[in-house]
Design a protein around this motif. Structure first.
Motif, PDB file in Angstrom:
ATOM      1  N   VAL A 238       0.890 -16.208 -15.811  1.00 44.09           N
ATOM      2  CA  VAL A 238      -0.516 -16.299 -15.222  1.00 44.09           C
ATOM      3  C   VAL A 238      -0.838 -15.037 -14.459  1.00 44.09           C
ATOM      4  O   VAL A 238      -1.814 -14.450 -14.671  1.00 44.09           O
ATOM      5  CB  VAL A 238      -0.820 -17.525 -14.350  1.00 44.09           C
ATOM      6  CG1 VAL A 238      -2.007 -17.488 -13.495  1.00 44.09           C
ATOM      7  CG2 VAL A 238      -0.753 -18.898 -15.077  1.00 44.09           C
ATOM      8  N   ILE A 239       0.101 -14.644 -13.729  1.00 45.36           N
ATOM      9  CA  ILE A 239      -0.066 -13.389 -13.050  1.00 45.36           C
ATOM     10  C   ILE A 239      -0.229 -12.283 -14.014  1.00 45.36           C
ATOM     11  O   ILE A 239      -1.075 -11.396 -13.605  1.00 45.36           O
ATOM     12  CB  ILE A 239       1.302 -13.043 -11.956  1.00 45.36           C
ATOM     13  CG1 ILE A 239       1.206 -14.044 -10.799  1.00 45.36           C
ATOM     14  CG2 ILE A 239       1.377 -11.549 -11.413  1.00 45.36           C
ATOM     15  CD1 ILE A 239       2.191 -13.745  -9.799  1.00 45.36           C
ATOM     16  N   LEU A 280      -2.990 -13.939  -4.235  1.00 43.34           N
ATOM     17  CA  LEU A 280      -3.547 -12.715  -3.987  1.00 43.34           C
ATOM     18  C   LEU A 280      -3.965 -12.091  -5.135  1.00 43.34           C
ATOM     19  O   LEU A 280      -5.128 -11.361  -5.393  1.00 43.34           O
ATOM     20  CB  LEU A 280      -2.829 -11.814  -3.151  1.00 43.34           C
ATOM     21  CG  LEU A 280      -2.530 -12.245  -1.684  1.00 43.34           C
ATOM     22  CD1 LEU A 280      -1.542 -11.499  -0.973  1.00 43.34           C
ATOM     23  CD2 LEU A 280      -3.645 -12.431  -1.111  1.00 43.34           C
ATOM     24  N   ILE A 281      -2.945 -12.080  -6.044  1.00 43.99           N
ATOM     25  CA  ILE A 281      -3.423 -11.402  -7.487  1.00 43.99           C
ATOM     26  C   ILE A 281      -4.515 -12.010  -8.090  1.00 43.99           C
ATOM     27  O   ILE A 281      -5.313 -11.307  -8.743  1.00 43.99           O
ATOM     28  CB  ILE A 281      -2.082 -11.054  -8.446  1.00 43.99           C
ATOM     29  CG1 ILE A 281      -1.328 -10.204  -7.625  1.00 43.99           C
ATOM     30  CG2 ILE A 281      -2.481 -10.738  -9.780  1.00 43.99           C
ATOM     31  CD1 ILE A 281       0.028 -10.143  -8.368  1.00 43.99           C
ATOM     32  N   LEU A 283      -6.952 -13.717  -6.893  1.00 47.19           N
ATOM     33  CA  LEU A 283      -8.232 -13.188  -6.159  1.00 47.19           C
ATOM     34  C   LEU A 283      -8.670 -11.808  -6.484  1.00 47.19           C
ATOM     35  O   LEU A 283      -9.999 -11.786  -6.688  1.00 47.19           O
ATOM     36  CB  LEU A 283      -8.016 -13.293  -4.519  1.00 47.19           C
ATOM     37  CG  LEU A 283      -7.968 -14.689  -3.968  1.00 47.19           C
ATOM     38  CD1 LEU A 283      -7.510 -14.682  -2.324  1.00 47.19           C
ATOM     39  CD2 LEU A 283      -9.374 -15.289  -4.318  1.00 47.19           C
ATOM     40  N   TRP A 284      -7.645 -10.985  -6.865  1.00 46.73           N
ATOM     41  CA  TRP A 284      -8.243  -9.490  -7.069  1.00 46.73           C
ATOM     42  C   TRP A 284      -8.499  -9.335  -8.270  1.00 46.73           C
ATOM     43  O   TRP A 284      -9.441  -8.938  -8.777  1.00 46.73           O
ATOM     44  CB  TRP A 284      -6.867  -8.573  -6.763  1.00 46.73           C
ATOM     45  CG  TRP A 284      -6.886  -7.353  -7.178  1.00 46.73           C
ATOM     46  CD1 TRP A 284      -8.093  -6.363  -6.764  1.00 46.73           C
ATOM     47  CD2 TRP A 284      -5.977  -6.456  -7.495  1.00 46.73           C
ATOM     48  NE1 TRP A 284      -7.839  -5.214  -7.272  1.00 46.73           N
ATOM     49  CE2 TRP A 284      -6.709  -5.241  -8.031  1.00 46.73           C
ATOM     50  CE3 TRP A 284      -4.587  -6.683  -7.999  1.00 46.73           C
ATOM     51  CZ2 TRP A 284      -5.644  -4.224  -8.786  1.00 46.73           C
ATOM     52  CZ3 TRP A 284      -3.981  -5.891  -8.745  1.00 46.73           C
ATOM     53  CH2 TRP A 284      -4.414  -4.535  -8.999  1.00 46.73           C
ATOM     54  N   LYS A 285      -7.807  -9.985  -9.426  1.00 44.57           N
ATOM     55  CA  LYS A 285      -7.766 -10.082 -10.794  1.00 44.57           C
ATOM     56  C   LYS A 285      -7.871 -11.356 -11.525  1.00 44.57           C
ATOM     57  O   LYS A 285      -6.664 -12.185 -11.705  1.00 44.57           O
ATOM     58  CB  LYS A 285      -6.881  -9.267 -11.480  1.00 44.57           C
ATOM     59  CG  LYS A 285      -7.239  -7.756 -11.295  1.00 44.57           C
ATOM     60  CD  LYS A 285      -6.418  -6.857 -12.331  1.00 44.57           C
ATOM     61  CE  LYS A 285      -7.120  -5.484 -12.477  1.00 44.57           C
ATOM     62  NZ  LYS A 285      -6.290  -4.798 -13.435  1.00 44.57           N
ATOM     63  N   PRO A 286      -8.791 -12.150 -11.519  1.00 44.54           N
ATOM     64  CA  PRO A 286      -8.745 -13.579 -11.739  1.00 44.54           C
ATOM     65  C   PRO A 286      -8.257 -13.875 -13.216  1.00 44.54           C
ATOM     66  O   PRO A 286      -7.750 -14.930 -13.296  1.00 44.54           O
ATOM     67  CB  PRO A 286     -10.389 -13.973 -12.006  1.00 44.54           C
ATOM     68  CG  PRO A 286     -10.991 -13.148 -10.926  1.00 44.54           C
ATOM     69  CD  PRO A 286     -10.386 -11.729 -11.122  1.00 44.54           C
ATOM     70  N   ASP A 287      -7.957 -12.664 -13.990  1.00 43.60           N
ATOM     71  CA  ASP A 287      -7.367 -12.912 -15.320  1.00 43.60           C
ATOM     72  C   ASP A 287      -6.047 -12.553 -15.267  1.00 43.60           C
ATOM     73  O   ASP A 287      -5.411 -12.370 -16.380  1.00 43.60           O
ATOM     74  CB  ASP A 287      -8.260 -12.287 -16.258  1.00 43.60           C
ATOM     75  CG  ASP A 287      -9.702 -12.719 -16.768  1.00 43.60           C
ATOM     76  OD1 ASP A 287      -9.667 -14.097 -16.585  1.00 43.60           O
ATOM     77  OD2 ASP A 287     -10.505 -12.197 -17.179  1.00 43.60           O
ATOM     78  N   GLY A 288      -5.582 -12.113 -14.152  1.00 41.39           N
ATOM     79  CA  GLY A 288      -4.199 -11.620 -14.364  1.00 41.39           C
ATOM     80  C   GLY A 288      -4.173 -10.254 -14.411  1.00 41.39           C
ATOM     81  O   GLY A 288      -5.202  -9.338 -14.423  1.00 41.39           O
ATOM     82  N   LEU A 289      -2.802  -9.464 -14.236  1.00 45.95           N
ATOM     83  CA  LEU A 289      -2.884  -8.155 -14.235  1.00 45.95           C
ATOM     84  C   LEU A 289      -3.045  -7.493 -15.502  1.00 45.95           C
ATOM     85  O   LEU A 289      -4.315  -6.475 -15.664  1.00 45.95           O
ATOM     86  CB  LEU A 289      -1.274  -7.699 -13.952  1.00 45.95           C
ATOM     87  CG  LEU A 289      -1.027  -8.003 -12.631  1.00 45.95           C
ATOM     88  CD1 LEU A 289       0.565  -7.804 -12.404  1.00 45.95           C
ATOM     89  CD2 LEU A 289      -1.796  -7.416 -11.255  1.00 45.95           C
ATOM     90  N   PHE A 290      -2.816  -8.128 -16.506  1.00 43.90           N
ATOM     91  CA  PHE A 290      -3.133  -7.299 -17.981  1.00 43.90           C
ATOM     92  C   PHE A 290      -3.531  -8.209 -18.814  1.00 43.90           C
ATOM     93  O   PHE A 290      -2.977  -8.895 -19.774  1.00 43.90           O
ATOM     94  CB  PHE A 290      -1.809  -6.465 -18.556  1.00 43.90           C
ATOM     95  CG  PHE A 290      -1.326  -5.535 -17.727  1.00 43.90           C
ATOM     96  CD1 PHE A 290      -1.707  -4.239 -17.785  1.00 43.90           C
ATOM     97  CD2 PHE A 290      -0.416  -5.851 -16.744  1.00 43.90           C
ATOM     98  CE1 PHE A 290      -0.981  -3.371 -17.241  1.00 43.90           C
ATOM     99  CE2 PHE A 290       0.078  -4.750 -16.118  1.00 43.90           C
ATOM    100  CZ  PHE A 290      -0.258  -3.691 -16.135  1.00 43.90           C
ATOM    101  N   LYS A 291      -4.863  -8.859 -18.880  1.00 37.61           N
ATOM    102  CA  LYS A 291      -5.495  -9.709 -19.654  1.00 37.61           C
ATOM    103  C   LYS A 291      -5.541  -9.222 -20.972  1.00 37.61           C
ATOM    104  O   LYS A 291      -5.998  -8.066 -21.094  1.00 37.61           O
ATOM    105  CB  LYS A 291      -6.772 -10.144 -19.198  1.00 37.61           C
ATOM    106  CG  LYS A 291      -7.378 -11.138 -20.154  1.00 37.61           C
ATOM    107  CD  LYS A 291      -7.078 -12.410 -20.052  1.00 37.61           C
ATOM    108  CE  LYS A 291      -8.100 -13.587 -20.862  1.00 37.61           C
ATOM    109  NZ  LYS A 291      -7.530 -13.974 -21.702  1.00 37.61           N
TER     110      LYS A 291
END
Lengths: 293, 386
Positions: A238-239, A280-281, A283-291
């Motif tokens: 997910v992250i 936190l991640i 909140l910042w990127k709802p789709d995760g780091l590398f969607k």
């Protein structure tokens, strides 16, 4: 914390992060790319662990043994298991709701746990580190670093590179990615998507089993070992962003870092830090780091 | 509402038929133990031990026949209260025996306290069972988490160790064990410099092992059990620390796990109220009888089950089989000397064993006795008002 200790902790976190990637990468395929919420992922990991323990004597009797031949036999069995499972159960789940996916895969956890109990029993078992990798390297004044842990890291790096290459550089990877975006379209282009997914699923299971087998000598095998890794695997996927292999790798390394230094610097909060990171991640990127896509 | 009433009526009717159907004179023992999950093997050992003693007495304790009602507690604290109530209300058991998991045992103690049912705890070490939760009708045949910890604290200080680091899972049992160790170690001139904790049931220890290497203590005290114990012992050895900093722990670190730990456990010293080769006539007789009856070797859990049955026997004999005489039942046990395979023990005011804690050392596949770390050690029963 002096500088040497800091470096050792950095090595620890890198190593833990890579181990997490190894364990979670199968889930990246099945949950991330194929879109099935696969709670039984932990069970595949457990099956791998128990294979490393239970197959070793059998393989030793038939092929003359060795950790690596056990690994190969286990992988072949895992591919067969994955292929059959997809055909019998998972292939019905792609179009279904999440709740039904959760129910069925949760059911599989119970089935696998019970089978494990019947076949191997409820005891804790150790798996021997292969002689070739049994040594350790001196590190600092009192510590040593087991070579086998470095071997695990190497396997993870190789696996990450291999997966990345297949998915972004080959025709097969292109078809799989296309399939995850639009099944019908891929099918209408004349690609046998059913077979393709069966193969991807089998690969996902095989990677989870590989993770269990490779990790077995350092983690030992015990009832419920799969459930322990399941949650952290979902956190990694997910992250990282669902469907992204690069994302999963970055997420795993990040978690390794936060978890290791959290335990050292903020021991009281160590249990929640990883989840705070996830919150936190997201909140910042709802789709995760590398969607992906 | 109506449905509930009918349900209750049916349950009452069922309960009364059950009572009616049972032959008069039998004492019903509710065995609430784990039959599935991680602790299944422990539950089996406890039940075997309990049955062994009852069989040795010809199936009768205190002149009354023993009838068993079994329930799988699944080591699930969230179901524990309901399960205990089921045994008491539906099955009308006279005595509750259980269990392994401390959380479940706490819920059972609460129910026992509320209903006045006799409870004998054959394993769960939560200090509170014979601390704040203590009651006239609650007994324990095993240990409190504090006991092995305290004994090891004394033994470590006696060895001349000055600086210790402790490491455990961040949960009650671990913390109680560490507290026991710290209390004794610091009272005897040592100092615990770091209290390292891993979130339960996380088994990634590498970061904390590095911490231990950095702080270079004289000794490391630990409380882990099961899979975590195996992994910790192996990680400790493979990180090279075993050669330089001795690892000691509560006995569960090396009990039932030695096959998996292999050579990495060799030489580790632990404290517990039982060991593999006590060599006393009492223990030899017990081990032989157990092996004959169940075709397997007994462990500490089997001993605790066996002693739970002995305690029930002593109490029932004193009240001539009349379980309603709680005060006399308790008084008899408080005076009694229980002839355990581990060595005879008595019960404290709070009904926890006052027992010798052995110092053991791993040798081959056994926890061999080195000596007695603490003679007739009694749990302080903090918070117990009775």
């Amino acid at each position: 914390m002096d500088f040497t200790i800091f470096l050792i902790q950095l090595l620890n976190s890198l190593q833990y992060g890579l181990l997490l990637f190894l364990v979670a990468s199968g889930l990246t395929l099945i949950f991330g790319i194929m879109g099935v919420i696969n709670l039984a992922h932990g069970s595949f990991y457990m099956i791998g662990g128990y294979m490393a323990f239970a197959l070793a004597p059998i393989v030793a009797a038939t092929f003359g043994g060795g950790f690596f031949s056990t690994l190969c036999v286990g992988l072949v069995l895992a591919v067969v298991l994955g292929y059959v499972l997809e055909w019998a159960f998972y292939s019905y789940l792609y179009e279904r709701e999440h709740l039904q996916q959760v129910l069925m895969t949760y059911g599989l956890i119970l089935v696998f746990e019970e089978l494990r109990s019947l076949l191997v029993g409820d005891d804790v078992h150790g798996v021997k580190v292969p002689d070739l990798l049994a040594g350790s390297l001196p590190l600092g004044e009192v510590m040593t670093y087991p070579v086998y842990r470095l071997f695990i890291s190497a396997v993870c790096v190789a696996l990450a590179l291999g997966m990345y290459f297949v998915f972004s550089r080959t025709r097969l990877g292109m078809m799989i990615r296309a399939g995850s975006t639009n099944r019908e379209m891929v099918q209408s282009l004349g690609i046998d998507i059913k077979f393709l997914y069966r193969v991807v699923f089998a690969a996902g299971v095989a990677i989870a089993v590989l993770a269990g087998m490779v990790a077995a000598p350092v983690s030992s095998v015990y009832p419920g070992m799969g459930n322990q890794v399941l949650i952290i695997c979902f956190v990694v996927v997910v992250i990282g962003g669902i469907g992204s292999i690069r994302g999963a790798l970055v997420a795993a390394l990040l978690i390794g870092l936060v978890d290791t230094f959290g335990k050292v610097l903020l021991p009281d909060a160590a249990g929640v830090l990883v989840y705070v990171l996830m919150a936190l991640i997201l909140l910042w990127k709802p789709d995760g780091l590398f969607k992906a896509g | 509402m109506k449905k509930t009433y009918i349900g209750m009526f049916a349950a009452t009717a069922l309960a009364s038929t059950v009572t009616f159907a049972q032959a008069p004179g039998k004492v019903k023992v509710g065995l609430m133990l784990p039959a599935t999950g991680t602790y299944a093997a422990l539950g089996t050992a406890i039940e075997n031990g309990f049955r062994l003693y009852v069989d040795e007495q010809g199936g009768k304790l205190g002149g009354r026949e023993i009838e068993f009602v079994k329930l799988d507690d699944e080591s699930d604290p969230s179901k524990a209260t309901d399960n205990a109530k089921k045994l008491i209300k539906r099955d009308n058991v006279d005595v509750l025996v259980g269990t392994v998991h401390s959380g479940v045992a706490m819920a059972m103690a609460k129910v026992a306290k509320d209903t006045g049912t006799l409870l004998i705890v054959p394993n769960a070490g939560a200090d509170a069972v014979t601390g704040p939760m203590c009651a006239q009708n609650i007994f324990r045949s095993s240990f409190s988490n504090w006991q092995p910890g305290f004994a090891m604290g004394e033994a470590a200080a006696k060895k001349g160790y000055k600086k210790a680091v402790t490491i455990t899972w961040k949960y009650a049992a671990g913390q109680e064990s560490i507290n026991g160790f710290k209390e004794a170690f610091e009272k005897n001139g040592g100092k615990v410099t770091d209290d390292l904790q891993v979130p339960f049931p996380n088994v990634e220890f590498q970061a904390l092992l590095t911490q231990i290497a950095a702080s270079k203590p004289d000794v490391v005290y630990t409380f882990f059990a099961g899979g975590g114990a195996v992994k910790f012992v192996k990680d400790y050895a493979s990180s090279g620390l075993k050669a330089t900093i001795p690892l000691v722990g509560a006995g569960f670190l090396t009990d039932g796990t030695l096959d998996a730990q292999g050579a990495d456990a060799e030489g580790i010293q632990t404290t517990l109220h039982y060991a593999d080769s006590l060599g006393t006539p009492r223990d030899n007789a017990f081990r032989l009888a157990y092996a004959k009856a169940f075709k397997s070797q007994p462990d500490v859990y089997a001993v605790q089950g066996y002693d739970a049955a002995q305690m029930l026997g002593i109490g029932l004999t004193a009240v001539n089989g009349d379980v309603s005489k709680k005060a006399e039942f308790a008084a008899a046990l408080e005076k009694a000397k229980i002839d355990s395979p581990r060595g005879a023990f008595t019960l404290s005011k709070a009904h926890n064993p006052i027992q010798d804690i052995y110092l053991r050392q791993v040798s081959g596949k056994e926890n061999k006795v080195v000596g007695i770390a603490s003679k007739a050690l009694a749990d302080p029963a903090r918070g117990c008002r009775m």
